[in-house]
Design a protein around this motif. Sequence first.
Motif, short mmCIF file in Angstrom:
data_model
loop_
_atom_site.label_atom_id
_atom_site.label_comp_id
_atom_site.label_asym_id
_atom_site.label_seq_id
_atom_site.Cartn_x
_atom_site.Cartn_y
_atom_site.Cartn_z
N MET A 1 0.85 -1.18 0.00
CA MET A 1 0.00 0.00 0.00
C MET A 1 0.89 1.23 0.00
O MET A 1 1.83 1.32 0.79
CB MET A 1 -0.89 -0.02 1.24
N THR A 2 0.57 2.18 -0.89
CA THR A 2 1.32 3.43 -0.87
C THR A 2 0.77 4.28 0.27
O THR A 2 -0.42 4.59 0.29
CB THR A 2 1.11 4.18 -2.20
N LEU A 41 -6.91 -0.38 -7.00
CA LEU A 41 -6.32 -0.97 -8.21
C LEU A 41 -4.96 -0.35 -8.52
O LEU A 41 -4.35 -0.67 -9.53
CB LEU A 41 -7.26 -0.77 -9.40
N ARG A 42 -4.51 0.54 -7.66
CA ARG A 42 -3.21 1.22 -7.82
C ARG A 42 -3.17 2.07 -9.08
O ARG A 42 -2.10 2.32 -9.64
CB ARG A 42 -2.07 0.21 -7.79
N ALA A 188 -22.80 -5.44 -17.07
CA ALA A 188 -21.94 -5.76 -15.92
C ALA A 188 -21.94 -4.64 -14.90
O ALA A 188 -22.28 -4.85 -13.73
CB ALA A 188 -20.52 -6.04 -16.41
N SER A 189 -21.58 -3.45 -15.31
CA SER A 189 -21.34 -2.37 -14.35
C SER A 189 -22.60 -1.63 -13.95
O SER A 189 -22.64 -1.02 -12.89
CB SER A 189 -20.37 -1.36 -14.97
#
Lengths: 285, 777
Positions: A1-2, A41-42, A188-189
């Motif tokens: 994790m940042t 998701l970075r 889907a979304s």
Amino acid sequence: MTPFDYHAPKTLRSAMRLVQEFGDDAKVLAGGHSLIPSMKLRLAAPSVVIDLGGVAGLKRVTAGNETITIGALATHYAVESHRLLPSKCSLLPETAAEIGDAQVRNRGTVGGSIAHADPAADWPATMLALDAQIDIAGPDGERAVAASDFFVDLFITDLQPGEVLTGIRIATPPENSGGAYVKMRQSASGFALAGVAAHVTLDDAGNCASVAVGVTGVAPAAYRADAVEDALVGQGIDAVADAAAHATDGVEEFQEDHHASGDYRAHLARVFAQRALSQAIERAA
Amino acid sequence: MPVSKSVGARIKRREDPRLIQGLAHYVDDIKLPNLLHVAILRSPYAHARINGINTDAAQNLSGVKSVVTGDDVKDVIGGIPCAATDPEGFPGIKVPHHPVLATGKVRFVGEPIAAVAATDAYIAQDALDLIEVDYEPLDAINSADAAFADGAPVIHEDWDDNMAFTWSIAGGDVDAAFAEADQVVSQRIDHQRLVPNPMETRGVVAQYLPGKDQLNLWSSTQIPHLLRTQISVMLSMAENHVRVIAPEVGGGFGCKLNVYAEEALLGHMAKYLGQPVKWIEGRRENFLHTIHGRDQTGDVELAVKNDGTILGLKYTVSADVGAYYQLLTPAIPTLTGLMLCGSYTFKNVEMNLKAAFTNKMATDAYRGAGRPEATYLIERMIDVVAHDLDLDPLEVRRKNFIGKDAFPYETGTAVAYDSGDYTAALDKALKIADYEALREQQAELREEGRYLGIGFSTYVEICGMGPSAAMPAGGWESSTVRVDPTGKVTVLTGVSPHGQGQETTFAQLIADGLGVDIDDIRIIHGDTDTVQYGIGTFGSRATAVGGTAMVHAMGKVKDKVVDIAAHLLESNPQDIVIEDNKYCVRGAPESGLTLGEIAMVAHVGVELPEGTEPGLAESHFFEPPNFTYPFGTHIAVVEVDADTGEVEIQRYIAVDDCGNIINPLIVEGQVHGGIAQGVGQALYEEAIYDESGQMITGSFMDYALPKAHNFPRFELANTVTPSPVNPMGVKGVGEAGTIGSTPAIANAVIDALKPFGVRHIDLPLRPEKLWKLMQET
């Protein structure tokens, strides 16, 4: 994790101070439905997160005789469930109810959605159709910009560095007005494969005194379908079909992915413009 | 089997209170001291050489305990097993080594390359970014056609092409059937690739106890015992020093009927590091590296008479099985072959399969596993025949149905259907649907430019897996039933559930069978140190095979209880009956004894009949003599929006015959979920890999699962044709909904578009596809 620093200001003034101080290193957090997934998701790794959740006064939704106001931190559900909105401006709760699912609507915010400007989000279409004013606070004070000038391009708005969206103002529609939002969900979304919001005010003869149509999901940014509006002003329900055929006039680039081609999205925009306008006129009558 | 106090009753699932209160323990709920968290580095390339891996920076990150690569483990962890590689069954089969961590080459996006163990999950994830891999990308293959093309890159370089295996089945005289035919009806049929998507992703916790040389492995699996055997082989450990525990398992749909890299890898790491390790699969990892289903494309030819009589079937098909085999990969299409004749009498049948290696995740068992392919194929083709011959699809079905007096019925593929009455199920469904009225409504709506479609699926499937001779790794099942001195009953079952409700249905059987309150019964499963060896829950086998094992074990217990009761009541065993949960002499209920009173005698051991062993526990291992063959009729009524192509399911009628029913609520629940999943294949789901081998549907933002608002209220009913294969007469219902629903929906949508001249459409039936077809005419 940042690692990142987390700030939870209590007032808009201190929030603005933090935004100025950290500049591009900072991301503003509202309901967390765009920023948190990006961080997970970075795709985004801000070093500072400024959480507006505790800022007093930004969650309110009011529906007066002159003006409807939606605080930037108001949730979709707050709009969906507002006691007065069904009679004052049913297009707002109708749009809110089309967003995501109950969990999303309970956390996600109207302001966050608009500021994020996802090309398939629902609110931009409705804000365009209601000619909403977007209130913005910045280093040089406050300003307001019309929805039609706010959505610029894919995930790009008129918001400038150091600015924060604080709320939305809509002129309460007069009598003889009606609106409708029609969309097809991406399976889907749940975002709009295409979504059209229409709002009309009728004159005494039952013709359209004013027409506004917002289209989302189809182009890189939501847009006003001016050609539809021009074709329908002064006309009645019989003119809807012809007017709706202009729903994608002037669009140069269509959204396209494995869910739907640009052609299909354009077709849906025209079909939904017709459906939304017909419903809006029926409701206005 | 008559409905008695418990069996046949709508009893709410006993496992649900703990599930809905958050009191259940899944793998991620396992907390151990000094637990390390593992993250897996996965290939971003579909096909690439690995020229080097540098883990120095990752190793040096604070909190990282260890970084493991393929070179570190290739000599200590055996390959991932496949149980279906017999060259007699699969001529020419190539069986590539399937390493837990790639060395030298990666063959699909998501393939594990390295593992990091760290003090928390975030550090482990961060460390992955610090591992440098020198990739040399190679051309990728994303379909069977591409794999077989001239000049295609070779995925496994031990061989010179990508042909994984072939498989054939034939029965009757196909050539004669085609010679006799009035017409040959042909159609290319595609079964798209699907992602199983259980609600709980996979996960593993491993703990090594050096003092006992014991490995404890918690895994979200459907097959704890088979996994134990395979892990002991992969890690070269004595099997009786490996304990596998499947705690609460949040769904599987077949994808947890497997042995995965992470299970062996974490077992190894726990031992090597001397600390317990945990890995919980992320949803995106699940999309990439948990098995997929389906992915067969083939040409079907039916030899037919002009009156609709089907004489024979030929199916020439390619399967895209991915880059490696998982546990049962080659076996899945064989189930398609066995069920090609469906509910119909033709016996001349032939299937020739070629399977291709591609740069994709392996396919394997996904709910229905091979049978949805067969059912969709034959049920779709029946409608194509009706279309081509201008017949009613119902009449084609009736004309070709196997009659109810023909059972047991041997098919052209040499399987023996146990029992059935296909016409009865169809008639019942038609009555519920009010079929004539629906056709009238359809005609009226067409006049208005509205497109209603009515679709049928008169399926039969193969369940209760199965006789050991027909299974890759044993088809029997086990159970132990034991009664405590106080009369509480404990069942140990080999069928470890993951949502099927065995804790309820099995307790219902015991409650009636032994005369004991259902709350006094406990069903234990999933821990290999506690439960005798078993096979597991899949292939709709838990009740038909596992339940039968339990009923037999219970029978042995009951015999002993009755003997003791007769002795205590100074009567004969044949005169002992159970009334109001008391064992009494027939006609004298007032002197009856409870199970607890008798169990206490059994354990105290002094008042037993001569020659009777003390204690009260019995085991049984049941070998089923045959599969079971559930069947039914599903009817879908849909409307296709002429302007947008959107499909609305207006009605869904399902008449399923799963033999005798132990708990109607659970049967309905299985059918509901099954229908939804089959509709998912028909309308929404598709795992798409692009030409570079990237999966472009790798999240719920892009892979569409069916949702509650997509469905009307299901109209369910049953016919009951008991199976002769087991004493309960049950068949199994875990997959029927999935198998039955996909063709019903497809046939309905295609029926709706009949005025546009549409004969066939490949799945999924997305709105744009339908809209375009409507534009073309």
